[in-house]
Design a protein around this motif. Structure first.
Motif, PDB file in Angstrom:
ATOM      1  N   SER A 100       0.689  -0.932   0.114  1.00  0.00           N
ATOM      2  CA  SER A 100       0.015   0.039   0.165  1.00  0.00           C
ATOM      3  C   SER A 100       0.886   0.774  -0.174  1.00  0.00           C
ATOM      4  CB  SER A 100      -0.966   0.190   1.096  1.00  0.00           C
ATOM      5  OG  SER A 100      -2.325   1.236   1.175  1.00  0.00           O
ATOM      6  N   VAL A 101       0.544   1.657  -0.818  1.00  0.00           N
ATOM      7  CA  VAL A 101       1.235   3.412  -0.657  1.00  0.00           C
ATOM      8  C   VAL A 101       0.426   4.404   0.039  1.00  0.00           C
ATOM      9  CG1 VAL A 101       1.783   5.369  -2.186  1.00  0.00           C
ATOM     10  CG2 VAL A 101       1.551   3.060  -3.601  1.00  0.00           C
ATOM     11  N   ARG A 102       1.323   4.882   1.314  1.00  0.00           N
ATOM     12  CA  ARG A 102       0.665   5.660   2.228  1.00  0.00           C
ATOM     13  C   ARG A 102       2.019   7.351   2.200  1.00  0.00           C
ATOM     14  NH1 ARG A 102      -0.796   2.520   6.986  1.00  0.00           N
ATOM     15  NH2 ARG A 102      -2.165   1.042   5.122  1.00  0.00           N
ATOM     16  N   ILE A 103       1.370   8.036   2.111  1.00  0.00           N
ATOM     17  CA  ILE A 103       1.301   9.961   1.655  1.00  0.00           C
ATOM     18  C   ILE A 103       0.754  10.286   3.382  1.00  0.00           C
ATOM     19  CG2 ILE A 103       1.827  11.528   0.283  1.00  0.00           C
ATOM     20  CD1 ILE A 103       0.620   9.909  -1.964  1.00  0.00           C
ATOM     21  N   ALA A 104       2.129  10.959   3.825  1.00  0.00           N
ATOM     22  CA  ALA A 104       1.724  11.474   5.041  1.00  0.00           C
ATOM     23  C   ALA A 104       3.229  12.055   5.683  1.00  0.00           C
ATOM     24  CB  ALA A 104       1.415  10.537   6.619  1.00  0.00           C
ATOM     25  N   VAL A 105       3.045  13.010   6.301  1.00  0.00           N
ATOM     26  CA  VAL A 105       4.004  13.672   6.953  1.00  0.00           C
ATOM     27  C   VAL A 105       4.926  12.718   8.202  1.00  0.00           C
ATOM     28  CG1 VAL A 105       4.762  15.506   8.606  1.00  0.00           C
ATOM     29  CG2 VAL A 105       3.367  15.826   7.293  1.00  0.00           C
ATOM     30  N   SER A 106       4.695  11.766   9.139  1.00  0.00           N
ATOM     31  CA  SER A 106       4.979  10.567   9.521  1.00  0.00           C
ATOM     32  C   SER A 106       3.670   9.213   9.565  1.00  0.00           C
ATOM     33  CB  SER A 106       5.538  10.807  10.672  1.00  0.00           C
ATOM     34  OG  SER A 106       4.064  11.149  11.615  1.00  0.00           O
ATOM     35  N   ASN A 131       5.663   6.362   0.970  1.00  0.00           N
ATOM     36  CA  ASN A 131       6.344   5.159   1.364  1.00  0.00           C
ATOM     37  C   ASN A 131       4.825   4.796   0.903  1.00  0.00           C
ATOM     38  OD1 ASN A 131       8.439   6.274   3.507  1.00  0.00           O
ATOM     39  ND2 ASN A 131       5.920   6.859   3.521  1.00  0.00           N
ATOM     40  N   VAL A 132       5.888   2.755   0.727  1.00  0.00           N
ATOM     41  CA  VAL A 132       5.226   2.048   0.259  1.00  0.00           C
ATOM     42  C   VAL A 132       5.482   0.975   0.882  1.00  0.00           C
ATOM     43  CG1 VAL A 132       7.645   1.123  -1.276  1.00  0.00           C
ATOM     44  CG2 VAL A 132       5.130   0.062  -1.378  1.00  0.00           C
ATOM     45  N   VAL A 133       4.421   0.469   2.047  1.00  0.00           N
ATOM     46  CA  VAL A 133       4.471  -0.006   2.845  1.00  0.00           C
ATOM     47  C   VAL A 133       3.889  -1.550   2.838  1.00  0.00           C
ATOM     48  CG1 VAL A 133       4.091   1.724   4.547  1.00  0.00           C
ATOM     49  CG2 VAL A 133       2.228   0.720   3.985  1.00  0.00           C
TER      50      VAL A 133
END
Length: 304
Positions: free
Chosen positions: A142-148, A268-270
């Motif tokens: 899953s692609v996650r887009i966040a500050v952290s 990120n990819v998780v």
């Protein structure tokens, strides 16, 4: 008798706490399950399971065999998977989670290129706003887009930084003026993304970091909805460059606050684990890492 098969049967009985349930899951008869357990106990020279009319429980010896046996089965699976991967082209299905805007504007383009390279792989893209359970949703990546990233239970592979920009339509700026400082945003109609900033706090970098609580008439958990509201002249919004680069070039949105840029996010990819990752998923992970080594224009650091 096949020792690995006996360990597999024993592990399933221990997990289920039932001979009958294990037989159903393994598509074996109850008598076959009993024979496998009896052979394993005879070979170990110890009783591994306590059986009553209502339940099955591990003995001390059984707990020891279960712990070591699971490790042995996992290592065997890894060897088998590695051999298969070495002689077969990657094939099969992959489920990928993605934020909707990034998926539509950028990830779909990448997936089209990836499936041209690997035509025997089928990719399903699934909406993920960063809160999906990978196991429950059967997501391989899953692609996650966040500050952290908040969930430390997953393995994360950083790909790129995602710079953001505060924008507004020319019609809004003509009607309400252009903010000169971060503090001026308190006097403007600000369009808040309820996932990225549920409390309505916008943070800015450049010089001295600043934060301000903003308010407005429109809130949404959909970035595209807020962008559309900004294009209609409703207010000021904050977006990753990948969402608004075309509108900035066309002049339908204008960048605000030069020298004070909104806090950048990370792409990120998780995934749940590296252990026994299917070859098709490993190929996709490597493909995404390769893509990130040559960042697109919207991912490059910039001043507003």
């Amino acid at each position: 008798m096949d020792r690995l098969r006996c360990l597999q049967v024993f592990s399933e009985v221990a997990r289920c706490g039932s001979f009958l349930r294990a037989a159903t899951l393994l598509s074996l008869s109850r008598s076959t399950i009993t024979k496998h357990i009896a052979w394993l106990e005879a070979s170990m020279g110890a009783q591994l399971l306590k059986r009553t009319s209502k339940q099955v429980a591990l003995t001390e010896a059984g707990a020891r065999v279960l712990a070591s046996g699971r490790d042995l089965l996992e290592r065997y699976d890894a060897i088998e998977s590695g051999v298969r991967d070495a002689v077969h082209l990657p094939r099969g299905a992959i489920r990928v989670g993605t934020p909707p805007s990034f998926g539509a504007y950028h990830l779909m383009r990448l997936m089209a290129e990836f499936t041209r390279r690997y035509p025997d792989i089928e990719v399903t893209m699934v909406h993920d706003d960063g809160r999906s359970d990978l196991v429950a949703e059967a997501l391989d990546l899953s692609v996650r887009i966040a500050v952290s990233l908040e969930d430390a239970s997953y393995v994360a592979q950083p790909l790129l930084k995602s710079p953001q920009v505060a924008v507004a339509a020319p019609s809004y700026l003509r009607a309400h003026g252009r903010p000169a400082t971060v503090a001026d945003l308190a006097q403007h109609n600000c369009l808040v993304h309820t996932v990225k900033s549920s409390a309505g706090v916008w943070r800015f970098e450049g010089g001295v970091p600043q934060a301000i609580r903003v308010r407005g008439t429109v809130r949404s958990n959909l970035g595209d909805a807020l962008k559309q509201a900004a294009l209609l002249g409703t207010g000021i919004s904050v977006h990753p460059y990948y969402m608004v680069s075309e509108e900035l070039r066309a002049g339908t949105l204008e960048a605000l606050l030069p020298g004070c840029v909104p806090e950048a996010m990370s792409i990120n990819v998780v995934f749940s684990t590296r252990r026994n990752m299917p070859v098709r998923v490993r190929h996709l992970l490597e493909f995404l890492k390769e893509w990130s080594r040559n960042p697109p224009e919207w991912a490059l650091p910039r001043a507003t």
